[in-house]
Write a protein that holds these residues in place. Structure first.
Motif, PDB file in Angstrom:
ATOM      1  N   ILE A  65       0.849  -1.202   0.000  1.00 51.48           N
ATOM      2  CA  ILE A  65       0.000   0.000   0.000  1.00 51.48           C
ATOM      3  C   ILE A  65       0.883   1.250   0.000  1.00 51.48           C
ATOM      4  N   HIS A  66       1.847   1.303   0.916  1.00 55.73           N
ATOM      5  CA  HIS A  66       2.774   2.433   0.952  1.00 55.73           C
ATOM      6  C   HIS A  66       4.194   1.905   0.767  1.00 55.73           C
ATOM      7  N   GLY A  67       4.809   2.252  -0.330  1.00 51.26           N
ATOM      8  CA  GLY A  67       6.197   1.822  -0.557  1.00 51.26           C
ATOM      9  C   GLY A  67       7.144   2.679   0.261  1.00 51.26           C
ATOM     10  N   ASP A  68       8.425   2.302   0.276  1.00 53.65           N
ATOM     11  CA  ASP A  68       9.409   3.060   1.062  1.00 53.65           C
ATOM     12  C   ASP A  68       9.399   4.547   0.736  1.00 53.65           C
ATOM     13  N   GLY A  69       9.180   4.853  -0.546  1.00 54.05           N
ATOM     14  CA  GLY A  69       9.198   6.246  -0.984  1.00 54.05           C
ATOM     15  C   GLY A  69       8.147   7.091  -0.277  1.00 54.05           C
ATOM     16  N   TRP A  70       7.013   6.481   0.002  1.00 54.49           N
ATOM     17  CA  TRP A  70       5.906   7.204   0.626  1.00 54.49           C
ATOM     18  C   TRP A  70       6.314   7.729   1.993  1.00 54.49           C
ATOM     19  N   TYR A  71       7.016   6.890   2.763  1.00 57.91           N
ATOM     20  CA  TYR A  71       7.439   7.308   4.108  1.00 57.91           C
ATOM     21  C   TYR A  71       8.449   8.436   3.998  1.00 57.91           C
ATOM     22  N   GLU A  72       9.321   8.305   2.996  1.00 57.69           N
ATOM     23  CA  GLU A  72      10.342   9.331   2.811  1.00 57.69           C
ATOM     24  C   GLU A  72       9.694  10.663   2.454  1.00 57.69           C
ATOM     25  N   THR A  73       8.771  10.605   1.472  1.00 57.69           N
ATOM     26  CA  THR A  73       8.097  11.829   1.035  1.00 57.69           C
ATOM     27  C   THR A  73       7.430  12.555   2.198  1.00 57.69           C
ATOM     28  N   HIS A  74       6.840  11.787   3.112  1.00 56.76           N
ATOM     29  CA  HIS A  74       6.094  12.424   4.189  1.00 56.76           C
ATOM     30  C   HIS A  74       6.906  12.576   5.459  1.00 56.76           C
ATOM     31  N   GLY A  75       8.205  12.334   5.346  1.00 55.58           N
ATOM     32  CA  GLY A  75       9.090  12.534   6.499  1.00 55.58           C
ATOM     33  C   GLY A  75       8.745  11.641   7.673  1.00 55.58           C
ATOM     34  N   ILE A  76       8.216  10.446   7.378  1.00 53.07           N
ATOM     35  CA  ILE A  76       7.824   9.536   8.452  1.00 53.07           C
ATOM     36  C   ILE A  76       8.966   8.555   8.724  1.00 53.07           C
ATOM     37  N   THR A  77       9.298   8.382   9.989  1.00 52.48           N
ATOM     38  CA  THR A  77      10.321   7.397  10.341  1.00 52.48           C
ATOM     39  C   THR A  77       9.634   6.062  10.584  1.00 52.48           C
ATOM     40  N   LEU A  78      10.095   5.036   9.879  1.00 53.13           N
ATOM     41  CA  LEU A  78       9.504   3.706  10.080  1.00 53.13           C
ATOM     42  C   LEU A  78      10.588   2.767  10.587  1.00 53.13           C
ATOM     43  N   TYR A  79      10.402   2.260  11.788  1.00 56.99           N
ATOM     44  CA  TYR A  79      11.322   1.241  12.305  1.00 56.99           C
ATOM     45  C   TYR A  79      10.786  -0.127  11.911  1.00 56.99           C
ATOM     46  N   LYS A  80      11.381  -0.710  10.875  1.00 59.07           N
ATOM     47  CA  LYS A  80      10.913  -2.032  10.440  1.00 59.07           C
ATOM     48  C   LYS A  80      11.518  -3.107  11.328  1.00 59.07           C
ATOM     49  N   GLY A  81      10.722  -4.098  11.667  1.00 54.63           N
ATOM     50  CA  GLY A  81      11.246  -5.204  12.472  1.00 54.63           C
ATOM     51  C   GLY A  81      11.498  -4.800  13.918  1.00 54.63           C
ATOM     52  N   HIS A  82      10.877  -3.704  14.361  1.00 54.44           N
ATOM     53  CA  HIS A  82      10.988  -3.303  15.767  1.00 54.44           C
ATOM     54  C   HIS A  82       9.667  -3.576  16.467  1.00 54.44           C
ATOM     55  N   LYS A  83       9.689  -4.440  17.446  1.00 55.68           N
ATOM     56  CA  LYS A  83       8.497  -4.704  18.232  1.00 55.68           C
ATOM     57  C   LYS A  83       8.560  -3.835  19.482  1.00 55.68           C
ATOM     58  N   VAL A  84       7.500  -3.109  19.752  1.00 57.33           N
ATOM     59  CA  VAL A  84       7.502  -2.300  20.968  1.00 57.33           C
ATOM     60  C   VAL A  84       7.255  -3.213  22.155  1.00 57.33           C
ATOM     61  N   VAL A  85       8.134  -3.115  23.174  1.00 55.73           N
ATOM     62  CA  VAL A  85       7.999  -4.010  24.319  1.00 55.73           C
ATOM     63  C   VAL A  85       7.498  -3.296  25.561  1.00 55.73           C
ATOM     64  N   ALA A  86       7.540  -1.955  25.544  1.00 56.53           N
ATOM     65  CA  ALA A  86       7.061  -1.248  26.739  1.00 56.53           C
ATOM     66  C   ALA A  86       6.569   0.151  26.385  1.00 56.53           C
ATOM     67  N   ILE A  87       5.506   0.559  27.105  1.00 60.75           N
ATOM     68  CA  ILE A  87       5.035   1.935  27.018  1.00 60.75           C
ATOM     69  C   ILE A  87       5.204   2.529  28.419  1.00 60.75           C
ATOM     70  N   ASP A  88       5.929   3.634  28.475  1.00 53.30           N
ATOM     71  CA  ASP A  88       6.061   4.319  29.766  1.00 53.30           C
ATOM     72  C   ASP A  88       5.169   5.544  29.727  1.00 53.30           C
ATOM     73  N   ARG A  89       4.015   5.451  30.394  1.00 51.47           N
ATOM     74  CA  ARG A  89       3.018   6.529  30.264  1.00 51.47           C
ATOM     75  C   ARG A  89       3.406   7.763  31.056  1.00 51.47           C
TER      76      ARG A  89
END
Ligand code: SRM
Ligand SMILES: Cc1cc2nc3c(=O)[nH]c(=O)nc-3n(C[C@H](O)[C@H](O)[C@H](O)COP(=O)(O)OP(=O)(O)OC[C@H]3O[C@@H](n4cnc5c(N)ncnc54)[C@H](O)[C@@H]3O)c2cc1C
Ligand code: SF4
Ligand code: FES
Lengths: 818, 117
Positions: A65-89
């Protein structure tokens, strides 16, 4: 304007947050600096379409749906293969399993669902796979290569799609379903029964009321044991027994959770700075497993993030469809029996059609359609609007076409739909939006309509309706053939046909025509040679070349001339010849009174004007002097031109003649989508004209510069540089790999320069120059196919092959009657 | 090859058997200087046409046979095996010859049903 951009962090990069970002970028561009963590090591893709990828009808690239270019164009950082293990509220940060910590102002949790694994012994054995993401599909495809037995646990939507895909990939599949009928949550028993029959017709075994007791195996899956003691052998078990909202991360962070993460109608969790969307979210006591409501969540969440706190999520029923080619089913709403309900049923056993509409107070509350689902949209519309159907009660079940006078054809039926009728269930797009957007933006292709309205952009089952709307809106300007079909015998384009030949393991022309529903009984002069090539290329060891599907030149291995005679061009490796070869040619010319001898533009000699009957005898003499066919007629390797190089030339940097001969000896006999011509020049002066060939080599001091995608015929085009390699061995390796890539992807009659333009030069360079594994695999497949291709067709015919082609069937001598 | 001698008034000439002709293929019969192409379709129907395309005399026997037609090898005209007519936008017709099948034997009548144009 906010002075400082806020930080938005998203956990999970599935379909819901992807859609949310699209809305957000439109409504509040630049407001947030976005960071995404995705446990899957990839961009956002259409998870719904995994089943077509499994069956081979689509490739992964097609469902991104969104290729790598799309993230670049919109200045979005995508951490691929990163699972979030904790949220510190308190600190307002999230941390990934690779140790990356990011602060947030707003956090969106979109962790989707986890597949439910039934708790039986053996569930952790290698060979037990779930069905949720691309890795699962790849694992199944790997298992399918063995063509062994598979078991799918679960006869719901996912399980059946998995089963159909695996069966198409050649596995012997059994579906185990714990309930008495398939898809019982969406279908009533009657439709479930029809579905089971249709599934079984595809060669899939279905066992209902099957309780799995254990998965058996020593170190890997070997079978499944049922409660009643039955043991079914299998090397692959797919668990498709349901999904559970993935709420554990939120739960650990102390957010309110129930079945899913509890959110209000604005998608806010119990922490005002944290939102949740998608399958992990529970709103008003409901969790969802189809994209339509998730996209609605995405819209609401975006709107809240953009500062509009009024929009609210409302529940709506979503129709269910099964994406198995050839099975049409549609289910919507509530179809349980009940005292306060009435039903109208239509059965047509011969046509395999079953329709049931459930009514309450003269209003539709549920619909089950099997076999003919064309009226689904219409019933859905009546249901949504709570239309009183009393007046059309007698004809309701026959569908929209029967309301008011004469039956409507499908186009007229679509025309008669009201503007607010929902066409695309997944994306909630109504008819008016589609027609208005087509007009306002001047859209003319399906892809454009998908891009601008999202209709038909998810599961694709409404594509037919959208096309009818395009036809309706555009009239004559609508050209439905976005894909150029191969020829009049099929609607499929070359690429689809090539993919399906592989996916369905089709190994003969009749099999292709049968399975891909050719519209003519035996094809035409356009499709048959193309299919023949695709089959030769894909199954070099198994496919028996179809002689009658080859153009005359490739059938008789000579070039037909305008007067029906033939020309004969023997190979002169790399343009080198000898007195012995020249003498043999001279003798043949004299012996058969060949009218013309010419030096070709390809550095060899052409004998023209030979009678068809004489061809085998000509070849016999040429063969004795060591000549083989030059394949001057072939959609295959033609010539490798060379210059004199270091052997003689004062400028030569490498042995260009030697390399040319080596390439030609290695690659002769190979069939390619279109003709393939090569050249090797010993220095950049380029006397062999390597820079206008399909593949060329320019030798330089530091090595070999490989060129490709040139042309000097109908089009003139200088080559592109593929890359520089150091040794002759590497040059050969790269050229062979490039050729194999082209062989596997090119459309019939598409020269390499056109193919390269379509695929992209960078992609080709990446696969051949950078990806060592791919290059090696291409190389090996070429070498394998050469085992079957490097047979001199001339000597075969000298020994009697295709005799009938050269001899008349009968010679009639007329005698005047006495 | 079947070498045959016939007298001028004989109507049906045995030219060989169905099995001499490959399916979706063709064989040539030499009739004096004239060449006749005998075709066999995928469903084993047999047709005989003068081996001469109405366009520029291309040898139809060297074409690709499909659906009751042959595509000429020289410039891709499509000729109906039944009528000898060029299909589609092209105009022209090649002579056809009556064919009779007895058992597996193929007989031709050497008087064309109509002349080429
Ligand atoms: C014999 C030769 C001309 C000559 O006397 O020199 C020749 C003869 C024919 N060329 Fe060629 N081409 C010959 C070199 C070339 C070259 C030069 C070269 O290879 O270095 C080119 C330009 C380079 C290129 O291909 O990019 C060339 C570009 C074409 C084209 C245009 C192809 C294109 O995709 O643009 C055609 C038409 C086609 O293939 O559809 C064509 C087609 C033909 C055909 C096969 C036409 C036909 O379909 O009957 C001619 C066959 C005559 C025969 O019976 O031999 N010929 N043709 C050359 C044979 C080379 C060989 O030894 O195999
Ligand atoms: C084979 C198949 C066929 C389907 N067919 C249809 C259909 O025909 N119609 C239909 O409407 N729906 C269908 N669905 C359902 C649809 O795909 C889902 O409803 C939809 O994808 C859910 O979107 P989501 O964003 O909630 O979650 P997902 O798309 O599942 O995305 C969740 C993502 O979050 C990641 N993630 C999870 N935990 C973490 C973490 N801690 N840190 C970082 N990342 C994390 C996951 O790796 C995953 O990539 C189908 C699903 C499948 C699997
Ligand atoms: S340029 Fe090639 S195709 Fe054209 S007439 Fe000459 S040989 Fe034939
Ligand atoms: S000679 Fe037959 S098409 Fe030109």
């Amino acid at each position: 304007m906010t002075t400082k951009t806020e930080k938005l962090v998203i956990i999970g990069n599935g379909m819901a947050p992807g859609r949310m970002l699209e809305h957000l970028l439109e409504e509040a561009p630049g407001r947030y600096q976005v960071t995404i963590f995705n446990a899957e090591p990839r961009v956002n893709y259409d998870r719904i379409m995994l089943s077509p990828v499994l069956s081979g009808e689509k490739s992964y690239e097609q469902i991104v749906i969104h290729g790598d270019g799309w993230y670049e164009t919109h200045g979005i950082t995508l951490y691929k293969g990163h699972k979030v293990v904790a949220i510190d509220r308190i600190a307002k940060t999230v941390t990934s399993d690779h140790g990356v910590t990011e602060p947030y102002d707003k956090l969106v949790i979109a962790t989707g669902s986890v597949p439910f694994i039934i708790p039986v012994p053996g569930k952790e054995l290698p060979g037990v796979i779930t069905y949720r993401d691309l890795d699962d599909v790849n694992a199944m495809l790997l298992a399918a290569q063995s063509r062994q037995k598979a078991i799918v646990i679960g006869g719901g939507l996912l399980g059946l799609e998995a089963a159909a895909g695996l069966a198409q990939r050649g596995m012997e599949v059994t579906v185990l379903h714990v309930m008495p009928t398939l898809m019982e949550r969406q279908l009533d028993p009657a439709a479930g029964y029809l579905l089971q029959k249709a599934v079984e017709e595809r060669g899939i075994k279905v066992i209902c009321k099957a309780n799995t007791k254990a998965i058996l195996g020593n170190g890997k899956v070997e079978g499944v044991e049922l409660d009643d003691g039955t043991v079914i052998p299998a090397s692959l078990v797919v668990m498709a027994a349901g999904i559970r909202p993935n709420a554990s991360l939120a739960r650990d962070a102390g957010l309110a959770t129930n079945r899913g993460i509890v959110v209000d109608a604005g998608m806010r969790t119990s922490d005002g700075d944290i939102l949740a969307v998608g399958e992990c979210a529970e709103v008003d006591g409901m969790v969802y497993g189809l994209v339509a409501p998730l996209y609605e969540m995405a819209r609401i969440a975006a709107s809240h993030l953009a500062g509009n706190s009024k929009s609210a999520f409302v529940h709506a029923d979503t129709p269910t469809k099964l994406k198995v080619t050839g099975i049409d089913l549609y289910s919507l709403g509530d179809f349980a029996d009940g005292d306060d309900r009435e039903e109208i049923v239509l059965r047509d056993a011969t046509a395999g059609v079953y329709k049931r509409v459930v009514l309450k107070d003269n209003r539709i509350i549920g619909t089950v359609l099997y076999g003919d689902t064309a009226d689904g949209t219409w019933f859905n519309d009546l249901k949504k609007k709570r239309t009183d159907i009393s007046a059309m009660r007698d004809t309701l079940i026959f569908g929209q076409a029967y309301q008011g006078g004469s039956p409507l054809d499908p186009a007229a039926a679509v025309a008669a739909l009201p503007d607010d009728a929902e066409i695309c269930g997944c994306n909630g797009v109504c008819k008016g939006k589609i027609t208005a957007t087509i007009t306002a933006r001047g859209l003319s292709s399906l892809d454009e309509v998908r891009a601008h309205t999202k209709a038909s952009n998810s599961c694709g089952t409404c594509t037919g309706l959208v096309e009818q709307l395009m036809a309706l809106t555009l009239g004559d300007r609508y050209n439905p053939k976005a894909v150029q079909p191969m020829c009049g015998c099929t609607d499929l384009g070359h690429d689809d046909v090539r993919r399906l030949i592989k996916a369905k393991a089709l190994k003969s022309i009749p099999a292709v025509m049968q399975e891909l529903e050719w519209k003519t009984s035996c094809g035409c002069a356009k499709c048959r040679p193309a299919l023949n090539y695709y089959l030769v290329c894909d199954w070099p060891d198994e496919y028996a070349d179809d002689y009658q599907s080859r153009f005359i030149n490739e059938r008789v291995h000579a070039n037909i001339q305008k007067d029906g005679t033939y020309s004969v061009v023997p190979r002169m490796w790399g343009g080198m010849t000898s007195s012995k070869e020249l003498r043999a040619i001279a003798d043949v010319v004299d012996k058969f009174a060949i009218p013309a001898v010419k030096v070709t533009g390809g550095q060899r000699i052409d004998m023209l004007g030979i009678r068809k009957e004489d061809l085998p005898a000509v070849w016999a003499d040429l063969g004795k002097a060591g000549f083989v066919s030059g394949q001057a007629y072939a959609k295959g390797l033609r010539t490798v031109k060379t210059c004199v190089g270091t052997d003689w030339c004062r400028f030569g940097t490498q042995d260009s003649t030697g390399l040319g001969i080596r390439i030609e000896r290695f690659m002769w006999g190979s069939w390619t989508p279109a003709k393939l011509k090569m050249a090797v020049s010993g220095c950049p002066r380029n006397c062999a004209e390597a820079t206008c060939k399909d593949v060329g080599v320019i030798c330089v001091d530091s090595g070999y510069e490989i060129h490709f995608a040139g042309a000097a015929g109908l089009d003139i085009k200088g080559t592109e540089v593929l890359g520089l390699v150091k040794s002759e061995d590497e040059a050969l390796l790269h050229i062979v790999a490039l050729t194999q890539m082209y062989r596997e992807q090119g459309r019939y009659l598409e020269r390499i320069y056109k193919w390269a333009k379509r695929i992209g030069l960078d992609e080709i360079r990446r696969q051949i120059m950078e990806d060592t594994d791919k290059r090696q695999a291409y190389y090996e497949r070429f070498v394998f196919s050469q085992k079957f291709a490097q047979v001199d067709p001339w000597s075969e015919r000298v020994s009697g092959k295709d005799k009938h082609e050269f001899n008349p069937m009968a010679v009639i001598h007329k005698e005047a009657a006495e | 090859m079947n070498a045959l001698s016939i007298s001028m008034d004989a109507a049906w000439v045995l030219v060989g058997t169905i099995d001499d002709i490959p399916r979706q293929g063709s064989r040539r019969v030499h009739n004096g200087a004239m060449r006749i192409a005998v075709f066999r379709t995928a469903d084993d129907r047999i047709f005989a046409l003068e081996d001469k395309c109405p366009h520029k005399n291309g040898p139809l026997s060297a074409g690709i046979v499909h659906d009751g037609c042959v595509t000429c090898p020289l410039h891709n005209w499509v000729i109906s095996l039944e009528t000898g007519e060029a299909q589609g936008a092209d105009e022209g017709r090649t002579s056809t010859f009556p064919v009779r099948i007895e058992g597996r034997n193929v007989y031709l009548d050497l008087m064309p049903t109509h002349a080429a144009r």
